[in-house]
Design a protein around this motif. Structure first.
Motif, PDB file in Angstrom:
ATOM      1  N   HIS A   1      -6.013  -0.240  -5.485  1.00 57.95           N
ATOM      2  CA  HIS A   1      -5.766   0.943  -6.279  1.00 57.95           C
ATOM      3  C   HIS A   1      -6.054   0.680  -7.949  1.00 57.95           C
ATOM      4  O   HIS A   1      -5.532  -0.448  -8.532  1.00 57.95           O
TER       5      HIS A   1
ATOM      6  N   THR B   1      -5.322   1.363 -11.065  1.00 60.29           N
ATOM      7  CA  THR B   1      -3.956   2.016 -11.625  1.00 60.29           C
ATOM      8  C   THR B   1      -4.007   2.374 -13.295  1.00 60.29           C
ATOM      9  O   THR B   1      -4.265   1.045 -13.880  1.00 60.29           O
TER      10      THR B   1
ATOM     11  N   SER C   1      -4.608   7.851 -12.582  1.00 64.24           N
ATOM     12  CA  SER C   1      -4.929   6.932 -11.355  1.00 64.24           C
ATOM     13  C   SER C   1      -5.563   7.822 -10.219  1.00 64.24           C
ATOM     14  O   SER C   1      -5.182   8.667 -10.086  1.00 64.24           O
TER      15      SER C   1
END
Length: 307
Positions: free
Chosen positions: A42, A44, A95
């Motif tokens: 991810h 982020t 994100s």
């Protein structure tokens, strides 16, 4: 254990335009960290401010992002006491959804295990050691799970507008094709705030909720309505291992003070406070008033670590 008797204190939490001149930059670093969790990577977004020895990790509300904590990130006195981190959960704010799969082919649904696990993974990714977790709304509820299942990673948790069980929050109509989410979502969130809170700050909350990704808010509400239930494990939380502090705004009809008080009463050693003349987003809608209550809590947490 924590007695619940906290010292009074004040500090300025609001970052007002009058505080800045043309060309000023705020004392906040922002960037991206790659977080691996549950087989996914991810990208982020996070922000960080302060040089205090204790990390404070801030968890935003459902359908929102870390902009809700801009006042805490700019608070000079807070920066001396803690280092403040605020990040956007996957699917939120800056994100992205998980870029390692075709995320657009599925409906986003937040679960308790996935939520708590990602927070722990974020803390590990940035090598944040023994932080305090401060969350609001869904972030305020998930800190109870952090105190229960991840007490080895967090010294204490502060839950704003926390509930142990809230099935009534799973509003199916937010995902209905006849509902304009971009209109309904911000108006609904605006209504949770106290009439006494400054209008300019309440409108900031309205603005953030006008911008969430389509389906993100309803996916967060799945966590509340279909997955979240802390009632059975509250009695197992050890506040000697991880302190628990819960605070809820007087005017919050989504997570009422009675809801939060009920959860706190089941946790031996937990602290509860009703926040007068505040609503569902105290750190965002009335930051000066909120920090008057936050600072004594932080001092109590730090004092308890020294004794």
């Amino acid at each position: 254990t924590h007695s619940g008797r906290l010292r009074s204190g004040t500090m300025s939490g609001a970052s007002d335009p009058d505080d800045f001149e043309h060309g000023d930059t705020e004392p906040i670093d922002g960037g991206y960290v790659w977080v691996e969790h549950d087989g996914e990577k991810h990208r982020t977004y996070f922000e960080r401010a302060g040089t205090g020895p204790v990390p404070l990790v801030c968890l935003h509300a459902a359908g929102a992002d870390s902009r809700q904590f801009r006042h805490l990130l700019n608070d000079e006195r807070l920066q001396e006491l803690v280092t403040v981190y605020a990040f956007d959960m996957p699917w939120h704010g800056r994100s992205y959804p998980p870029l390692t799969r075709e995320w657009w082919r599925e409906a986003y649904q937040l679960t308790t295990d996935g939520y708590a696990g990602f927070i722990a993974a974020f803390v590990d990714a940035l090598d944040i050691v023994d932080p305090i977790a401060l969350g609001c709304s869904m972030g305020g509820s998930i800190v109870l799970e952090l105190a229960h299942s991840h007490s080895d990673r967090f010294r204490a948790v502060i839950g704003l507008e926390a509930t142990a069980f809230a099935p009534s929050r799973d509003f199916d109509y937010f995902g209905h094709p006849k509902i304009d989410q971009e209109v309904m979502r911000p108006e609904w969130a605006y209504s949770f705030q106290a009439p006494q809170s400054p209008e300019r700050f309440k409108r900031e909350a309205w603005w953030i909720y006008s911008q969430a990704g389509h389906g993100t808010f309803s996916g967060d509400l799945y966590f509340y309505g279909s997955d979240w239930d802390a009632r059975e494990f509250l009695v197992d939380i050890d506040t000697d291992a991880c302190g628990v502090y819960l605070m809820t705004g007087e005017y919050d009809f989504s997570a009422t003070p009675a809801d939060t008080r009920s959860a706190a009463e089941k946790i031996d050693g937990a602290y509860f406070q009703e926040l007068p003349e505040m609503g569902h987003f105290p750190m965002a809608e009335d930051p000066d008033a909120f920090t008057e209550h936050l600072f004594p809590v932080l001092e109590d947490i730090l004092d308890s670590q020294d004794t």
